[in-house]
Design a protein around this motif. Structure first.
Motif, PDB file in Angstrom:
ATOM      1  N   GLU A   2     129.420 -16.449  19.569  1.00 56.16           N
ATOM      2  CA  GLU A   2     130.563 -17.297  19.210  1.00 56.16           C
ATOM      3  C   GLU A   2     131.695 -16.494  18.573  1.00 56.16           C
ATOM      4  O   GLU A   2     132.446 -17.002  17.732  1.00 56.16           O
ATOM      5  N   HIS A   3     131.807 -15.222  18.986  1.00 58.06           N
ATOM      6  CA  HIS A   3     132.842 -14.333  18.458  1.00 58.06           C
ATOM      7  C   HIS A   3     132.805 -14.277  16.922  1.00 58.06           C
ATOM      8  O   HIS A   3     133.827 -14.129  16.270  1.00 58.06           O
ATOM      9  N   TRP A   4     131.623 -14.443  16.386  1.00 58.41           N
ATOM     10  CA  TRP A   4     131.366 -14.367  14.949  1.00 58.41           C
ATOM     11  C   TRP A   4     132.203 -15.387  14.166  1.00 58.41           C
ATOM     12  O   TRP A   4     132.726 -15.125  13.093  1.00 58.41           O
ATOM     13  N   LYS A   5     132.271 -16.590  14.755  1.00 53.70           N
ATOM     14  CA  LYS A   5     132.895 -17.729  14.087  1.00 53.70           C
ATOM     15  C   LYS A   5     131.866 -18.856  14.051  1.00 53.70           C
ATOM     16  O   LYS A   5     131.116 -19.048  15.009  1.00 53.70           O
ATOM     17  N   ASP A   6     131.849 -19.614  12.964  1.00 46.59           N
ATOM     18  CA  ASP A   6     130.798 -20.628  12.798  1.00 46.59           C
ATOM     19  C   ASP A   6     131.329 -22.062  12.846  1.00 46.59           C
ATOM     20  O   ASP A   6     130.730 -22.975  12.274  1.00 46.59           O
ATOM     21  N   ASP A   7     132.443 -22.271  13.542  1.00 48.94           N
ATOM     22  CA  ASP A   7     133.037 -23.613  13.597  1.00 48.94           C
ATOM     23  C   ASP A   7     132.060 -24.652  14.126  1.00 48.94           C
ATOM     24  O   ASP A   7     131.973 -25.770  13.596  1.00 48.94           O
ATOM     25  N   ASP A   8     131.311 -24.309  15.178  1.00 48.36           N
ATOM     26  CA  ASP A   8     130.359 -25.268  15.751  1.00 48.36           C
ATOM     27  C   ASP A   8     129.262 -25.618  14.759  1.00 48.36           C
ATOM     28  O   ASP A   8     128.802 -26.768  14.701  1.00 48.36           O
ATOM     29  N   PHE A  29     124.174 -14.546  14.762  1.00 48.62           N
ATOM     30  CA  PHE A  29     125.283 -13.595  14.823  1.00 48.62           C
ATOM     31  C   PHE A  29     124.878 -12.118  14.855  1.00 48.62           C
ATOM     32  O   PHE A  29     125.658 -11.281  15.296  1.00 48.62           O
ATOM     33  N   TRP A  30     123.672 -11.790  14.379  1.00 49.24           N
ATOM     34  CA  TRP A  30     123.301 -10.374  14.312  1.00 49.24           C
ATOM     35  C   TRP A  30     121.853 -10.114  14.751  1.00 49.24           C
ATOM     36  O   TRP A  30     121.325  -9.036  14.503  1.00 49.24           O
ATOM     37  N   ALA A  31     121.222 -11.081  15.389  1.00 56.11           N
ATOM     38  CA  ALA A  31     119.818 -10.871  15.769  1.00 56.11           C
ATOM     39  C   ALA A  31     119.531 -11.551  17.104  1.00 56.11           C
ATOM     40  O   ALA A  31     119.920 -11.056  18.157  1.00 56.11           O
ATOM     41  N   CYS A  32     118.850 -12.689  17.072  1.00 59.49           N
ATOM     42  CA  CYS A  32     118.328 -13.319  18.296  1.00 59.49           C
ATOM     43  C   CYS A  32     119.370 -13.493  19.384  1.00 59.49           C
ATOM     44  O   CYS A  32     119.178 -13.026  20.520  1.00 59.49           O
ATOM     45  N   GLU A  33     120.460 -14.165  19.093  1.00 60.93           N
ATOM     46  CA  GLU A  33     121.437 -14.500  20.131  1.00 60.93           C
ATOM     47  C   GLU A  33     122.138 -13.260  20.694  1.00 60.93           C
ATOM     48  O   GLU A  33     122.137 -13.037  21.913  1.00 60.93           O
ATOM     49  N   HIS A  54     127.327 -17.787   1.760  1.00 62.04           N
ATOM     50  CA  HIS A  54     128.449 -16.889   1.491  1.00 62.04           C
ATOM     51  C   HIS A  54     128.872 -16.097   2.729  1.00 62.04           C
ATOM     52  O   HIS A  54     129.896 -15.398   2.692  1.00 62.04           O
ATOM     53  N   GLU A  55     128.090 -16.221   3.838  1.00 65.49           N
ATOM     54  CA  GLU A  55     128.497 -15.573   5.078  1.00 65.49           C
ATOM     55  C   GLU A  55     128.731 -16.650   6.144  1.00 65.49           C
ATOM     56  O   GLU A  55     129.382 -17.643   5.872  1.00 65.49           O
ATOM     57  N   LEU A  56     128.211 -16.444   7.342  1.00 65.25           N
ATOM     58  CA  LEU A  56     128.420 -17.392   8.432  1.00 65.25           C
ATOM     59  C   LEU A  56     127.259 -18.380   8.527  1.00 65.25           C
ATOM     60  O   LEU A  56     126.092 -17.972   8.445  1.00 65.25           O
TER      61      LEU A  56
END
Length: 478
Positions: A94-100, A47-51, A38-40
């Motif tokens: 990734e600018h908080w986008k999950d396309d990849d 998106f909010w931790a390791c990277e 339901h999220e990315l």
């Protein structure tokens, strides 16, 4: 997917690193697989931790190292370019986008349904999509829960009105607060205190436990990290708990602590632990309690659910709350699910193909502070708790030629734990600049149960910091 029945062999709830990996493994085993998110896609880690956190920390640590290199230190005396660091962080997230991530999922032939999945009964899951539709699903074989954890917050009156930072805000903030209070003494707390102080915040770190920082690691690790934080300018207060917190009409946060002091700040970050994301999973429909952790056996099958159709991988099973361990569990669980689906034998012996033995024997972890901390296997306290007889060997890494080359005034410490009966390495902790890259050699030594007599033949290159292995062996020999 069968459009009429919406039936798959495997349903995976949660598309973080653990969920993605188990879905890829079950699909590789020939099982039709769908993943729900339901999220990315990529979850907390991406998106909010390791990277993003390591993107914030890399320039901090690189500058700290450079300032200890003769001929270079004068070139790096200025402040960090905070906007450039935040822009780099955005790119790494990734600018908080999950396309990849979506492209990767398609490449391994795993179906995706975006939406919130909930159990409606054994092997039955219902997905509420963002469009408001409801999609019922049935698993022929298993359901895997990989929903991870969220930041835990203390029970303080009015805390919600303060709008505190959690790890998510700390890794995605678009500005540098002038003053930041960080509450906690674990990995998130010390890493974020390191990053934001170096980016320009005035940081106060409040640690409730009198054991100090990083209490699950060797005591000297927390001591050296505290020393490093104070050198950066962080106000580290140990044995100090928050009694109240409020945000006034000007937006300033006022935090009262147990010694009666009041601290004014622009933001406050609570990094005091994690809680399982199982509150709204419909666990009550399968005989479990919403909000609970999901205990599993070494194949990652949930032990309290009959018939063995439910698995849990990643943080949600509370075995080892780290991304790399969740991915490891996912690989193990995927192989076990595939074997059981084909009615093949399951290799559940210690270090077998279908068990996550490393979760209890050899969990590697790096804390990206200055100095870094890298550890794997047992600590002295954990060995004592388990009743394991170990021999402790310590060495000052600063005496190693490679360390002196790495940085002037190098300060660090290494500890090796040996099984007193088998004479094998069962735990290693390194503290010092650059030690994270030493960790895999230690992990291989622990997992392989290498006898000390064989380690003498593993010759470290000169002059590298890895020569500390030879020095540990020499110290042990006396």
């Amino acid at each position: 997917m069968n459009d009429a029945s919406r039936t798959y062999d495997v349903i995976v709830i949660g598309a973080g690193p653990a969920g993605e990996n188990v879905a890829e493994r079950t699909r590789a085993a020939g099982l039709s697989t769908v993943i729900l998110e339901h999220e990315l896609l990529g979850g907390e880690c991406s998106f909010w931790a390791c990277e993003p956190s390591k993107a914030l920390l890399r320039p901090v640590i690189a500058r700290a190292d450079a300032r200890r290199v003769p001929g270079l230190r004068q070139a790096v005396q200025g402040a960090l370019d905070a906007p450039a660091v935040l822009a780099h962080r955005d790119a790494m997230a990734e600018h908080w986008k999950d396309d990849d991530q979506v492209d990767w999922l398609n490449s391994v032939s795993v179906d995706l349904i975006r939406g919130h999945g909930r159990f409606t009964g054994p092997r039955q899951v219902e997905v509420r999509t963002p469009e408001g539709d409801t999609v019922p699903l049935t698993a022929r074989q298993v359901v895997v829960v990989a929903t991870g954890t969220g930041a835990a917050l203390p029970d303080l009156p009015g805390l919600a009105a303060v709008r505190p930072w959690t790890s998510r805000e700390a890794t995605s903030a678009d500005h540098v607060p002038g003053r930041l209070v960080v509450v906690g003494g674990g990995v998130v707390a010390v890493e974020m205190a390191t990053a934001w102080q170096a980016l320009g915040s005035e940081v106060t770190l409040l640690v409730r436990s009198r054991e100090g920082l990083l209490p699950r690691m060797e005591p000297f690790a927390g001591e050296l990290v505290a020393e490093g934080l104070r050198e950066l300018g962080v106000d580290v207060r140990v044995g100090c708990s928050v009694t109240s917190v409020a945000r006034d009409v000007s937006g300033e946060v006022r935090t009262t602590v147990s010694d009666g002091d009041e601290i004014a700040s622009d933001e406050i970050l609570f990094a005091v632990g994690r809680s399982p994301k199982t509150e709204d999973l419909g666990l009550e429909t399968i005989g479990l309690t919403p909000g609970q952790w999901l205990p599993v056996d070494d194949t990652c099958r949930v032990t309290i659910v009959p018939e063995g159709w439910l698995y849990a991988v990643g943080d949600i099973n509370h075995r080892a709350l780290m991304t790399h361990q969740g991915k490891y569990q996912a690989r193990v669980a995927g192989a076990a699910i595939g074997a059981r689906a084909r009615a093949q034998p399951v290799d559940d012996a210690k270090w077998g193909d279908h068990v996550a033995t490393a979760d209890t024997e050899a969990v590697p972890q790096v804390v990206f502070t200055h100095p870094e901390v890298a550890s794997v296997g047992l600590t002295t306290r954990e060995a004592e708790r388990r009743g394991r007889r170990v021999e402790v060997v310590d060495y000052d890494i600063g005496f190693v030629a490679g360390a002196r080359q790495y940085a002037e005034g190098y300060h660090g410490r290494a500890r090796m734990l040996l099984d007193a009966e088998r004479d094998t390495v069962v735990g290693v902790t390194f503290v010092g600049p650059g030690v994270g890259e030493l960790l895999h050699s230690a992990t291989v030594a622990v997992v392989s149960e290498v006898p000390v007599r064989r380690l003498w033949h593993a010759v470290p290159a000169f002059p590298t910091i890895s020569e500390v292995w030879l020095r540990l062996l020499e110290t042990r020999r006396g």
